[in-house]
Design an enzyme around this catalytic site. Structure first.
Site, PDB file in Angstrom:
ATOM      1  N   GLU A   1     -75.248  65.767 144.806  1.00  0.00           N
ATOM      2  CA  GLU A   1     -74.240  65.787 145.196  1.00  0.00           C
ATOM      3  C   GLU A   1     -72.826  66.527 145.141  1.00  0.00           C
ATOM      4  O   GLU A   1     -72.950  67.719 144.417  1.00  0.00           O
ATOM      5  CB  GLU A   1     -73.323  64.392 144.352  1.00  0.00           C
ATOM      6  CG  GLU A   1     -74.541  62.891 144.777  1.00  0.00           C
ATOM      7  CD  GLU A   1     -73.282  62.704 145.815  1.00  0.00           C
ATOM      8  OE1 GLU A   1     -72.154  63.388 146.998  1.00  0.00           O
ATOM      9  OE2 GLU A   1     -73.550  61.396 146.441  1.00  0.00           O
TER      10      GLU A   1
ATOM     11  N   ASP B   1     -73.041  56.674 152.117  1.00  0.00           N
ATOM     12  CA  ASP B   1     -72.493  57.792 151.137  1.00  0.00           C
ATOM     13  C   ASP B   1     -71.182  58.459 150.676  1.00  0.00           C
ATOM     14  O   ASP B   1     -70.577  57.904 151.631  1.00  0.00           O
ATOM     15  CB  ASP B   1     -74.649  58.612 150.602  1.00  0.00           C
ATOM     16  CG  ASP B   1     -73.842  58.705 149.210  1.00  0.00           C
ATOM     17  OD1 ASP B   1     -72.707  59.095 148.457  1.00  0.00           O
ATOM     18  OD2 ASP B   1     -75.153  58.594 148.668  1.00  0.00           O
TER      19      ASP B   1
END
Length: 293
Positions: free
Chosen positions: A18, A199
């Site tokens: 991430e 996301d």
């Protein structure tokens, strides 16, 4: 038609990759394996992937200056010395709450930092989205389950964010001088009937929002009116977040994850957790520097 080229940038496998962020001055991409508390870095020009153990979960990075970075971590915002890796707590965020950790975060053009939190087990409504600017911290939105898709227009007048659990990507007006919301958020994209989940996102100079569709195996591009204008297939089912990279910010780097998959599912998704480069035409821009004082 030109074929889209998707290549592996780093074959380091992250459980939960991430928070990619590119530093143009050093041609370096930084990203995180959140649950394993690791910061990773690699030059776009090549070389090995370097791993830094942070000692706690962390999810986002911003440039303060050439010597310092600001890290959004499990217990707050930390100033990281680039040369030594030393982490010094600057501003605590939910440090007394063992349930939560940091998640998606991004710098507004004015230098403010929007920082999202969430429950480590995706506990319903456990997270929030905060605004941090020159040492001041405010909670903007509460009752967030999975904070994601924080990104801003180039002129700083528009912000986007989502609670992934809702399937709704939101848009809200923003004060370009402070990065604070102006007005009530409105639905920008309703993703509830589509495959996968919203996301991480970035917003380019043309107002195109590039979103990593977790579980959908694609990067989806939305025009300024919220309409889907492009879908780029990924070699993994769980892409997690894009970042503009390259000397002209005209390429995309995308992190991914194997988190939540059992052994059989991982065999069917062998590149899950790697980080990729997308050679597609994007009119990107570099992340602003964060102002901490």
């Amino acid at each position: 038609m030109n074929e889209t080229i998707v290549s592996v940038f780093s074959d380091h496998v992250c459980q939960l990759g991430e928070g990619p962020s590119y530093h143009p001055a050093t041609d370096t991409l930084y990203w995180f394996d959140i649950v394993n508390g690791q910061l990773l870095e690699k030059r776009l020009s090549g070389g090995a992937t370097t791993t830094h153990d942070l000692g706690q979960m962390a999810s986002a990075i911003a440039i303060i200056d050439e010597q310092r970075q600001l890290i959004a971590a499990e217990t707050g915002l930390y100033v990281r010395d680039v040369a030594t890796g030393k982490m010094t707590l600057h501003t605590a965020i939910e440090a007394d709450n063992a349930v939560t950790r940091s998640n998606d975060s991004r710098v507004h053009p004015c230098g403010a930092f929007w920082v999202g939190t969430m429950g480590k087990g995706e506990e319903k409504g456990a997270g929030s989205i905060y605004w941090f600017f020159k040492g001041e911290l405010r909670r903007l939105y509460s009752d967030i389950t999975v904070s994601n898709s924080i990104c801003f227009s180039e002129d700083g007048t528009v912000a986007h964010y989502t609670d992934t659990s809702t399937g709704l990507l939101m848009r809200v007006g923003c004060d370009p001088a402070t990065g604070l919301p102006a007005g009530e958020p409105k639905i920008f994209v309703d993703h509830r009937r589509a495959k996968g989940y919203i996301d991480g996102s970035v917003l380019d100079r043309d107002g195109i929002l590039w979103n990593a569709c977790w579980g959908g195996g694609v990067i989806e591009a939305y025009g300024p009116d919220g309409r889907l204008v492009r879908s780029v297939a990924m070699p993994v089912t769980q892409p997690s977040c894009p970042a503009f990279v390259g000397r002209n910010a005209d390429r995309l780097a995308v992190t991914s994850a194997w988190s939540g998959k059992d052994e059989k599912q991982r065999l069917l998704d062998p590149q899950a957790g790697m980080t990729f480069l997308l050679d597609i035409p994007v009119n990107g821009r570099f992340e602003p520097r964060v102002l901490i004082a």
